[in-house]
Enzyme design. Structure first.
Site, PDB file in Angstrom:
ATOM      1  N   GLY A  71      40.864  33.454  28.595  1.00 25.93           N
ATOM      2  CA  GLY A  71      39.689  33.784  29.408  1.00 25.93           C
ATOM      3  C   GLY A  71      39.056  32.452  29.753  1.00 25.93           C
ATOM      4  O   GLY A  71      39.692  31.411  29.573  1.00 25.93           O
ATOM      5  N   HIS A 138      48.968  20.955  48.051  1.00 33.46           N
ATOM      6  CA  HIS A 138      48.269  19.712  48.387  1.00 33.46           C
ATOM      7  C   HIS A 138      46.737  19.831  48.340  1.00 33.46           C
ATOM      8  O   HIS A 138      46.169  20.860  48.690  1.00 33.46           O
ATOM      9  CB  HIS A 138      48.690  19.236  49.776  1.00 33.46           C
ATOM     10  CG  HIS A 138      48.302  20.209  50.862  1.00 33.46           C
ATOM     11  ND1 HIS A 138      47.072  20.181  51.483  1.00 33.46           N
ATOM     12  CD2 HIS A 138      48.966  21.261  51.391  1.00 33.46           C
ATOM     13  CE1 HIS A 138      47.004  21.148  52.360  1.00 33.46           C
ATOM     14  NE2 HIS A 138      48.130  21.828  52.334  1.00 33.46           N
ATOM     15  N   HIS A 147      42.157  26.565  33.461  1.00 32.35           N
ATOM     16  CA  HIS A 147      43.526  26.885  33.037  1.00 32.35           C
ATOM     17  C   HIS A 147      44.218  27.611  34.180  1.00 32.35           C
ATOM     18  O   HIS A 147      43.808  28.714  34.551  1.00 32.35           O
ATOM     19  CB  HIS A 147      43.456  27.767  31.780  1.00 32.35           C
ATOM     20  CG  HIS A 147      44.795  28.205  31.264  1.00 32.35           C
ATOM     21  ND1 HIS A 147      44.913  29.132  30.254  1.00 32.35           N
ATOM     22  CD2 HIS A 147      46.062  27.862  31.602  1.00 32.35           C
ATOM     23  CE1 HIS A 147      46.202  29.333  29.997  1.00 32.35           C
ATOM     24  NE2 HIS A 147      46.916  28.588  30.803  1.00 32.35           N
TER      25      HIS A 147
HETATM   26  C1  LIG Z   1      50.988  31.026  27.781  1.00 34.01           C
HETATM   27  C2  LIG Z   1      49.969  32.137  27.902  1.00 34.01           C
HETATM   28  O1  LIG Z   1      50.084  33.176  27.311  1.00 34.01           O
HETATM   29  S1  LIG Z   1      48.632  31.840  28.910  1.00 34.01           S
HETATM   30  C3  LIG Z   1      47.776  33.373  28.973  1.00 34.01           C
HETATM   31  C4  LIG Z   1      47.372  33.734  30.375  1.00 34.01           C
HETATM   32  N1  LIG Z   1      46.776  35.071  30.302  1.00 34.01           N
HETATM   33  C5  LIG Z   1      46.364  35.731  31.392  1.00 34.01           C
HETATM   34  O2  LIG Z   1      46.525  35.291  32.507  1.00 34.01           O
HETATM   35  C6  LIG Z   1      45.680  37.045  31.119  1.00 34.01           C
HETATM   36  C7  LIG Z   1      44.560  37.328  32.124  1.00 34.01           C
HETATM   37  N2  LIG Z   1      43.888  38.560  31.699  1.00 34.01           N
HETATM   38  C8  LIG Z   1      43.960  39.712  32.404  1.00 34.01           C
HETATM   39  O3  LIG Z   1      44.581  39.803  33.472  1.00 34.01           O
HETATM   40  C9  LIG Z   1      43.202  40.883  31.751  1.00 34.01           C
HETATM   41  O4  LIG Z   1      43.880  42.086  32.066  1.00 34.01           O
HETATM   42  C10 LIG Z   1      41.693  40.920  32.206  1.00 34.01           C
HETATM   43  C11 LIG Z   1      40.961  39.780  31.488  1.00 34.01           C
HETATM   44  C12 LIG Z   1      41.559  40.779  33.691  1.00 34.01           C
HETATM   45  C13 LIG Z   1      41.048  42.268  31.836  1.00 34.01           C
HETATM   46  O5  LIG Z   1      41.045  42.410  30.477  1.00 34.01           O
HETATM   47  P1  LIG Z   1      39.921  43.358  29.779  1.00 34.01           P
HETATM   48  O6  LIG Z   1      38.590  42.715  29.847  1.00 34.01           O
HETATM   49  O7  LIG Z   1      40.452  43.721  28.443  1.00 34.01           O
HETATM   50  O8  LIG Z   1      39.765  44.598  30.723  1.00 34.01           O
HETATM   51  P2  LIG Z   1      40.552  45.972  30.750  1.00 34.01           P
HETATM   52  O9  LIG Z   1      41.981  45.792  30.293  1.00 34.01           O
HETATM   53  O10 LIG Z   1      39.677  46.966  30.037  1.00 34.01           O
HETATM   54  O11 LIG Z   1      40.565  46.291  32.313  1.00 34.01           O
HETATM   55  C14 LIG Z   1      39.389  46.497  33.065  1.00 34.01           C
HETATM   56  C15 LIG Z   1      39.821  47.076  34.393  1.00 34.01           C
HETATM   57  O12 LIG Z   1      40.520  46.057  35.136  1.00 34.01           O
HETATM   58  C16 LIG Z   1      41.865  46.475  35.433  1.00 34.01           C
HETATM   59  N3  LIG Z   1      42.732  45.316  35.231  1.00 34.01           N
HETATM   60  C17 LIG Z   1      42.857  44.561  34.126  1.00 34.01           C
HETATM   61  N4  LIG Z   1      43.733  43.576  34.317  1.00 34.01           N
HETATM   62  C18 LIG Z   1      44.176  43.709  35.576  1.00 34.01           C
HETATM   63  C19 LIG Z   1      45.096  42.982  36.343  1.00 34.01           C
HETATM   64  N5  LIG Z   1      45.709  41.884  35.851  1.00 34.01           N
HETATM   65  N6  LIG Z   1      45.296  43.370  37.628  1.00 34.01           N
HETATM   66  C20 LIG Z   1      44.655  44.488  38.130  1.00 34.01           C
HETATM   67  N7  LIG Z   1      43.762  45.205  37.436  1.00 34.01           N
HETATM   68  C21 LIG Z   1      43.537  44.830  36.178  1.00 34.01           C
HETATM   69  C22 LIG Z   1      42.167  47.570  34.419  1.00 34.01           C
HETATM   70  O13 LIG Z   1      43.138  48.453  34.897  1.00 34.01           O
HETATM   71  C23 LIG Z   1      40.810  48.222  34.286  1.00 34.01           C
HETATM   72  O14 LIG Z   1      40.574  49.072  35.388  1.00 34.01           O
HETATM   73  P3  LIG Z   1      39.746  50.444  35.245  1.00 34.01           P
HETATM   74  O15 LIG Z   1      38.355  50.041  34.819  1.00 34.01           O
HETATM   75  O16 LIG Z   1      39.827  51.046  36.593  1.00 34.01           O
HETATM   76  O17 LIG Z   1      40.450  51.220  34.191  1.00 34.01           O
END
Ligand SMILES: CC(=O)SCCNC(=O)CCNC(=O)[C@H](O)C(C)(C)COP(=O)(O)OP(=O)(O)OC[C@H]1O[C@@H](n2cnc3c(N)ncnc32)[C@H](O)[C@@H]1OP(=O)(O)O
Length: 214
Positions: A71, A138, A147
């Site tokens: 996050g 670019h 990040h």
């Molecule tokens: C090397 C590594 O591992 S680096 C790690 C990199 N990590 C990432 O990029 C993860 C980014 N995080 C996400 O995409 C997460 O899903 C978040 C932060 C956007 C949401 O997480 P949370 O706060 O737990 O929310 P939650 O899962 O309850 O979802 C809230 C709403 O958003 C929607 N939603 C969540 N993620 C997504 C997504 N990626 N795309 C579309 N909709 C999404 C859910 O379906 C939900 O919708 P609803 O309210 O209609 O049911």
């Protein structure tokens, strides 16, 4: 020069591996969890908490931020500031498999990981991560502690604010401004500017929660 990685979790592991590919030996890890002291990560020992480096000669020591961010990178930024205040210097890390264009500016502690591409004219701020196979075209500016997660794509001339996460596989079209402390969900396609602190998701990306997408 001695090199220590801060943190002993998943991002630390990736960072150790990248440092080794770049020909750098990692001398130890520090981690706030006392339960990890005495364990090893890829054979590198966890020496202790932050105090473990207190007696190191700052001129002969470099630290690398091994704390990841799923996050807005508040903890990562806090740890960076605390170590800077104690006189430590952060190493900039470029995995040998990354492509970094001519004239790119990498500020202190920036990390460009395996297979990432950073095109000419970009600036990657202090402590920011351009993660595995992310692509930044670019003239983009990535703010401090931001990040760009694995596989994310920034088109040309994009601005990313401090501590913002651009999630795994997200795409940002050219010229977009994304504020500080924002979160772009995994897989989002961003076609309009995003305010400070906003969270957006989907294609096209729209706010999740109460924030505005301007
Ligand atoms: C090397 C590594 O591992 S680096 C790690 C990199 N990590 C990432 O990029 C993860 C980014 N995080 C996400 O995409 C997460 O899903 C978040 C932060 C956007 C949401 O997480 P949370 O706060 O737990 O929310 P939650 O899962 O309850 O979802 C809230 C709403 O958003 C929607 N939603 C969540 N993620 C997504 C997504 N990626 N795309 C579309 N909709 C999404 C859910 O379906 C939900 O919708 P609803 O309210 O209609 O049911």
């Amino acid at each position: 020069m001695q090199v220590f990685v801060i943190g002993a979790g998943g991002h630390a592991k990736v960072v150790i591996d990248a440092l080794r590919r770049a020909g750098t030996t990692v001398d130890g890890l520090v981690d706030a969890d006392p339960g990890r002291v005495g364990s090893t990560v890829l054979g590198v020992p966890v020496l202790g908490g932050d105090e473990a480096l207190e007696r190191c000669d700052r001129q002969r020591t470099r630290v690398v931020n091994g704390i990841g961010a799923v996050g807005p990178a508040d903890l990562r930024a806090k740890v960076f500031a605390a170590y800077r205040a104690r006189g430590f210097v952060f190493a900039t890390l470029v995995d040998p498999s990354a492509v970094v264009g001519g004239g790119v500016v990498l500020d202190e502690g920036a990390q460009i990981l395996a297979g990432a591409v950073v095109q000419t004219g970009c600036r990657v701020g202090c402590d920011a991560i351009v993660n595995t196979r992310a692509a930044i075209d670019h003239d983009c500016h990535v703010g401090a502690h931001a990040h760009i997660a694995p596989g994310a794509v920034l088109s040309g001339d994009v601005r990313i604010g401090e501590r913002t996460l651009v999630g795994t596989g997200a795409t940002v079209i050219q010229g977009i401004r994304i504020g500080s402390g924002a979160l772009v969900a995994a897989g989002a396609v961003v076609i309009c500017d995003v305010a400070d602190g906003a969270r957006v998701a989907g294609n096209p990306a729209r706010p999740i929660g109460d924030e505005d997408c301007r």
